[in-house]
Write an enzyme that holds these catalytic residues in place. Structure first.
Site, PDB file in Angstrom:
ATOM      1  N   ASP A   1     -37.450  59.824   4.436  1.00  0.00           N
ATOM      2  CA  ASP A   1     -37.829  59.083   5.635  1.00  0.00           C
ATOM      3  C   ASP A   1     -36.942  59.646   6.756  1.00  0.00           C
ATOM      4  OD1 ASP A   1     -38.976  57.253   7.358  1.00  0.00           O
ATOM      5  OD2 ASP A   1     -38.523  55.496   6.134  1.00  0.00           O
TER       6      ASP A   1
ATOM      7  N   HIS B   1     -34.677  50.794   9.661  1.00  0.00           N
ATOM      8  CA  HIS B   1     -34.387  51.365  10.980  1.00  0.00           C
ATOM      9  C   HIS B   1     -33.083  50.770  11.520  1.00  0.00           C
ATOM     10  CE1 HIS B   1     -38.729  52.212  10.813  1.00  0.00           C
ATOM     11  NE2 HIS B   1     -38.440  53.216  11.616  1.00  0.00           N
TER      12      HIS B   1
END
Ligand SMILES: *[C@@H]1O[C@H](CO)[C@@H](O)[C@H](O)[C@H]1NC(C)=O
Ligand SMILES: *[C@@H]1O[C@H](CO)[C@@H](O)[C@H](O)[C@H]1NC(C)=O
Ligand SMILES: *[C@@H]1O[C@H](CO)[C@@H](O)[C@H](O)[C@H]1NC(C)=O
Ligand SMILES: *[C@@H]1O[C@H](CO)[C@@H](O)[C@H](O)[C@H]1NC(C)=O
Ligand SMILES: *[C@@H]1O[C@H](CO)[C@@H](O)[C@H](O)[C@H]1NC(C)=O
Ligand SMILES: *[C@@H]1O[C@H](CO)[C@@H](O)[C@H](O)[C@H]1NC(C)=O
Ligand SMILES: *[C@@H]1O[C@H](CO)[C@@H](O)[C@H](O)[C@H]1NC(C)=O
Ligand SMILES: *[C@@H]1O[C@H](CO)[C@@H](O)[C@H](O)[C@H]1NC(C)=O
Length: 647
Positions: free
Chosen positions: A333, A249
């Site tokens: 993702d 992230h």
């Protein structure tokens, strides 16, 4: 009755000229209106469906945008959680014929609105698209859940600690049932990463543990449960996110290990899932030079960077399909993660992932208002450009769409649910957090509690009476609330004082409380355990790093030792922090889940289970699913895999 494309384009004109109605009001859709395409219109012959699609629709069939926040009628930084369909979002769904949607907690706070939101999304999509949406959420169980009224479950590492794979099956069965009950159909779960790196900041308790066999056995049973609930499952994050010390992230992780090693650890659960017929595999935004050492220029400075798996044809097509024989659907993702945004750019990365052979793209662009719709057009153009420049072909695009439609057909998703919405809401209301499921949730959480240290005099069980002074120190108020509720439920005797500790020193009120205490319960919460640099991190946001300290819990434990009082330290997240309390007098136990009571709705069962153990109301049976390295001696395992005390 179907609304024609013409109707939609005139709607577009209307919208851009009209004063927008307030969020939550329905222009296209009155709450009970049905603008359904006749569900029986849906053609279940995949080849004729493909033949009927435009090139653009084939491309958008591969996109799973989010509608997490929306700034209805404007576009500034005030984008708000989207819980009800509005004309603008409906318009984007009607206009672009997406393959599906990715929904988040922001969309799913309450059951009834979730059911209506998803229903309206399907209706909007049906205006121009014969093919219903995949509706996807990350309902892993444990710390990653999205359904506000849903069950949280103890999470994968807690299941690993019970050594009972039936609990993975139960979890899949329950979360799959809840996902389907609100009208979603795909769960991005189970996490199939092998957590071999204690410094892993993002997987940790989301993993079943450090042994490939343990992870594989649980992954397969979890998938059985999902399948039995008729919910599509998805193993992640291929080729493995278990040995990273960076969270994708916030950065671009590298796993620089040999092929032999990757084959013997990371890939084992994915191979097991493929052998068990898993329908979907999610990529990791991680560099794996042993699988692909080719590079792309970084947008930061033009310097070459190793291609992350998500963008690698060598990994996503040649290796996964060619060598591992996977025939199902692949999904990226989320493309809004820094690993992609900072180094590649979302639109370019989406095009590259598609030409690498990935079937579905989560959050290809960040669309928060009508004026952002052009971003979807840019994605379509970028994919067309891949085709015209020969990096991708229409034949490959069609094969990919065929895989997606085959999956939809397998789960009977080419038909819309046409039953009355009130009935569906009633069913969902009755299904989410069903008391029978809550009982299983509690049982798993209690059996997972792992005691790694206990002293007969100053440890557990705590025997308190009316004169006892019990002090509860927790990292935040959601946890003190959870403890308070559990102490009430169990009718524990004593005076309780609760305090959170976003602080380093044991002074002021905290010290006064500790001085008066007869018993202390202390929560410890870290994602990566770095006590040596006092100030590990308490939370996943980089801005929060350093707010927690090793010194506060250490000072509390020292104080207990000095005053000869009972103390129980509960590791709330990744269990590695128990090593900080090697010299504590008292009890040290692992709960594997930190979420307390949020908005009076969300509540994980783990901390209440630890409270139950501390007061002798349940027997700890858990065994560590990971090795715990010592923090005081290098290259030393303090508590090995499988360790756990029985009281
Ligand atoms: C942001 O958009 C909302 C919705 O149109 C509007 O009410 C609000 O005033 C805007 N805020 C700013 C700072 O422009
Ligand atoms: C991976 O490890 C090898 C061997 O230790 C080293 O030569 C290589 O530079 C490393 N690659 C990267 C990208 O760090
Ligand atoms: C890159 O991988 C190829 C194929 O596996 C190999 O032949 C080559 O030596 C590798 N290059 C580097 C710089 O590691
Ligand atoms: C979305 O639109 C707003 C307003 O036009 C703009 O400020 C913002 O940059 C756009 N977002 C993206 C990702 O282009
Ligand atoms: C579903 O539950 C909500 C909240 O408890 C309630 O307001 C609503 O009436 C229920 N709807 C149905 C159809 O049971
Ligand atoms: C800690 O408690 C204080 C006082 O009740 C509260 O203001 C603060 O928000 C709490 N902090 C956290 C992280 O819960
Ligand atoms: C506690 O100690 C810290 C660090 O020494 C200091 O900053 C803080 O002001 C002290 N708080 C109280 C209430 O004494
Ligand atoms: C452990 O290893 C690190 C890095 O090699 C070193 O800096 C540290 O002093 C060692 N700690 C102990 C307790 O030996």
């Amino acid at each position: 009755m179907k609304i024609s494309i013409l109707a939609v384009s005139s709607l577009l004109v209307t919208l851009s000229n009209a004063t927008p109605s307030p969020a939550g009001s329905y222009g296209i859709f009155k709450k009970d209106d049905s603008v359904y395409a006749n569900p029986n219109d849906c053609d279940s012959d995949i080849e004729s469906l493909i033949a009927g699609m435009t090139l653009e629709q084939k491309i958008t069939q591969k996109l799973l945008p989010d509608i997490r926040n929306w700034n209805y009628g404007g576009c500034n930084n005030t984008a708000a959680p989207l819980q009800d369909m509005n004309d603008e979002v409906a318009l984007s769904l009607a206009k672009y014929s997406f393959g599906g949607l990715t929904l988040f907690a922001e969309n799913l706070y309450t059951t009834e609105r979730s059911v209506r939101l998803i229903d309206n999304a399907q209706k909007a999509n049906a205006i121009n698209n014969k093919i219903p949406l995949l509706v996807c959420i990350d309902q892993e169980g444990g710390i990653v859940t999205r359904l506000g009224n849903g069950i949280m479950m103890p999470g994968n590492m807690a299941i690993g600690a019970t050594s009972n794979t039936d609990y993975a099956y139960r979890t899949g069965l329950i979360v799959g049932k809840e996902v389907r009950a609100v009208g979603a159909n795909l769960d991005f779960a189970p996490d199939s990463d092998v957590n071999v790196n204690p410094a892993n900041p993002v997987i940790g308790v989301r993993s079943f543990g450090m042994k490939p066999e343990l992870v594989s056995a649980n992954v397969v049973r979890y998938l059985d449960g999902l399948r039995e609930s008729n919910c599509i499952g998805c193993v992640k994050h291929f080729p493995g996110h278990g040995d990273t010390a960076t969270d994708s992230h916030f950065g671009l992780p590298l796993v620089n290990k040999t092929l032999d090693r990757i084959n013997s650890i990371e890939l084992v659960p994915f191979k097991a899932a493929i052998a068990a017929g898993v329908d979907m595999i999610m990529t990791a935004h991680i560099q794996y030079p042993a699988l692909d050492n080719s590079t792309i220029p970084s947008i930061i400075d033009g310097e070459p960077i190793l291609k992350p798996a998500t963008l690698s044809r060598a990994i996503m097509t040649d290796f996964l399909r060619g060598q591992l024989g996977f025939k199902g659907v692949t999904v990226t993702d989320a493309m809004n993660m820094d690993a992609i945004v900072k180094y590649v750019g979302q639109i370019d990365a989406t095009a590259k992932a598609i030409s690498a052979g990935v079937d579905l793209i989560i959050m290809p662009v960040l669309v928060r208002c009508v004026s952002n719709f052009t971003l979807y057009d840019q994605v379509i153009d970028a994919v067309k450009n891949e085709i015209s420049e020969g990096r991708y072909s229409v034949a490959e695009l069609e094969s990919s769409v065929r895989r997606i439609l085959t999956l939809k057909k397998k789960y009977n998703l080419l038909q819309l649910d046409n039953s009355p919405i009130e009935e569906r809401i009633k069913y969902a209301n009755a299904t989410l957090s069903d008391p029978a499921d809550k009982a299983i949730e509690k049982q798993i959480a209690e059996e997972a509690i792992t005691v790694v240290k206990n002293d007969p005099t100053y440890g557990i069980p705590f025997n308190t009476d009316e004169n006892s002074n019990v002090v509860v120190f927790m990292p935040d108020d959601t946890q003190t609330a959870a403890v308070r509720r559990k102490v009430g439920e169990l009718k524990i005797k004593g005076n309780f004082n609760y305090m959170n500790f976003t602080r380093r020193a044991l002074n002021g009120t905290a010290e006064e409380l500790a001085n008066k205490a007869s018993h202390i319960i202390l929560g410890s919460l870290v994602t990566t355990n770095t006590p040596a640099i006092d100030g590990g991190d308490i939370f996943i946001n980089p801005g929060d790093i350093g707010t927690w300290a090793y010194s506060f819990p250490a000072a509390v434990v020292e104080k207990a030792k000095e005053k000869k009082i009972s103390v129980a330290v509960v590791s709330l997240r990744n269990p590695y922090d128990v090593a900080n309390f090697e010299n504590a007098v008292g009890a040290v136990l692992c709960a594997y889940g930190y979420k307390g009571i949020i908005l009076d709705v969300y509540a994980q069962p783990n901390l209440p289970a630890a409270i139950s153990t501390i007061f002798g109301q349940s027997k700890p049976k858990g065994r560590l699913p990971v090795d715990i390295p010592s923090v005081f001696k290098n290259d030393t395992i303090l508590y090995p895999f499988g360790f756990g005390l029985s009281l």
